[in-house]
Motif scaffolding. Structure first.
Motif, PDB file in Angstrom:
ATOM      1  N   ALA A 142      -0.314   6.713   9.223  1.00 26.65           N
ATOM      2  CA  ALA A 142       0.344   5.504   8.826  1.00 26.65           C
ATOM      3  C   ALA A 142      -0.427   4.455   8.037  1.00 26.65           C
ATOM      4  CB  ALA A 142       1.137   4.755  10.020  1.00 26.65           C
ATOM      5  N   ASP A 143      -1.780   4.072   8.446  1.00 24.14           N
ATOM      6  CA  ASP A 143      -2.720   3.338   7.611  1.00 24.14           C
ATOM      7  C   ASP A 143      -3.035   3.981   6.333  1.00 24.14           C
ATOM      8  OD1 ASP A 143      -2.659   1.843   9.999  1.00 24.14           O
ATOM      9  OD2 ASP A 143      -4.645   2.604  10.699  1.00 24.14           O
ATOM     10  N   VAL A 144      -3.093   5.163   6.075  1.00 23.92           N
ATOM     11  CA  VAL A 144      -3.323   5.741   4.775  1.00 23.92           C
ATOM     12  C   VAL A 144      -2.076   5.603   3.826  1.00 23.92           C
ATOM     13  CG1 VAL A 144      -3.712   8.065   3.556  1.00 23.92           C
ATOM     14  CG2 VAL A 144      -4.921   7.440   5.667  1.00 23.92           C
ATOM     15  N   VAL A 145      -0.806   5.904   4.512  1.00 21.65           N
ATOM     16  CA  VAL A 145       0.124   5.622   3.653  1.00 21.65           C
ATOM     17  C   VAL A 145       0.391   4.129   3.179  1.00 21.65           C
ATOM     18  CG1 VAL A 145       2.788   5.510   3.753  1.00 21.65           C
ATOM     19  CG2 VAL A 145       1.554   7.425   4.604  1.00 21.65           C
ATOM     20  N   ALA A 146      -0.038   3.151   4.199  1.00 22.50           N
ATOM     21  CA  ALA A 146      -0.028   1.750   3.810  1.00 22.50           C
ATOM     22  C   ALA A 146      -0.751   1.463   2.791  1.00 22.50           C
ATOM     23  CB  ALA A 146      -0.147   0.917   5.193  1.00 22.50           C
ATOM     24  N   ALA A 147      -2.220   1.974   2.703  1.00 20.85           N
ATOM     25  CA  ALA A 147      -2.869   1.958   1.725  1.00 20.85           C
ATOM     26  C   ALA A 147      -2.827   2.283   0.238  1.00 20.85           C
ATOM     27  CB  ALA A 147      -4.340   2.418   2.423  1.00 20.85           C
ATOM     28  N   ILE A 148      -2.023   3.617   0.266  1.00 18.80           N
ATOM     29  CA  ILE A 148      -1.560   3.942  -0.934  1.00 18.80           C
ATOM     30  C   ILE A 148      -0.420   2.995  -1.313  1.00 18.80           C
ATOM     31  CG2 ILE A 148      -0.372   5.817  -1.969  1.00 18.80           C
ATOM     32  CD1 ILE A 148      -1.643   7.738   0.090  1.00 18.80           C
ATOM     33  N   GLN A 149       0.593   2.388  -0.502  1.00 18.50           N
ATOM     34  CA  GLN A 149       1.706   1.576  -0.850  1.00 18.50           C
ATOM     35  C   GLN A 149       0.966   0.273  -1.526  1.00 18.50           C
ATOM     36  OE1 GLN A 149       4.024   0.563   2.158  1.00 18.50           O
ATOM     37  NE2 GLN A 149       5.442  -0.509   1.254  1.00 18.50           N
ATOM     38  N   LYS A 150       0.035  -0.054  -0.794  1.00 11.96           N
ATOM     39  CA  LYS A 150      -0.774  -1.188  -1.453  1.00 11.96           C
ATOM     40  C   LYS A 150      -1.187  -1.176  -2.786  1.00 11.96           C
ATOM     41  CE  LYS A 150      -4.176  -4.981  -0.530  1.00 11.96           C
ATOM     42  NZ  LYS A 150      -4.055  -5.269  -1.923  1.00 11.96           N
ATOM     43  N   ALA A 151      -1.740  -0.048  -2.910  1.00  8.15           N
ATOM     44  CA  ALA A 151      -2.451   0.396  -4.466  1.00  8.15           C
ATOM     45  C   ALA A 151      -1.376   0.504  -5.393  1.00  8.15           C
ATOM     46  CB  ALA A 151      -2.946   1.705  -4.258  1.00  8.15           C
TER      47      ALA A 151
END
Length: 99
Positions: free
Chosen positions: A30-39
């Motif tokens: 979920a943290d990876v997905v959130a980081a991609i979303q932020k990008a």
């Protein structure tokens, strides 16, 4: 598409150590997905996402980085209004914990 991406991610992001629980693994995902979303919100070009995320010095284990190129297309195909308004990491976490 989300379930396909989730299945691929789960295969790549298997726990490194026996002490890593499913809950921890799902949270890292979920943290990876959130980081991609932020990008995406930061208007990083899709092809530059792996490098942009790496430059943030993420806290997840390194093996989770292998899934960034698999998950990025899913995030980038979402409508921008959804990327702005929805917590994609939370949605991912919920689906992951149901697997």
């Amino acid at each position: 598409m989300l379930r396909t991406a989730l299945a691929a991610f789960v295969l790549l992001a298997t726990p490194l150590a026996a002490e890593e629980t499913k809950e921890q693994s799902c949270q890292y995902q979920a943290d990876v997905v959130a980081a991609i979303q932020k990008a995406r919100l930061d208007r990083v070009k899709e092809r530059d996402v792996p490098q942009a995320v790496a430059e943030t010095s993420p806290a997840w284990p390194e093996n989770y980085n292998a899934a960034i190129p698999l998950i990025t297309p899913w995030v980038y195909e979402q409508k921008m209004r959804d990327v702005r308004k929805k917590d994609l990491g939370a949605a991912w976490l919920e689906l992951c914990l149901q697997q």
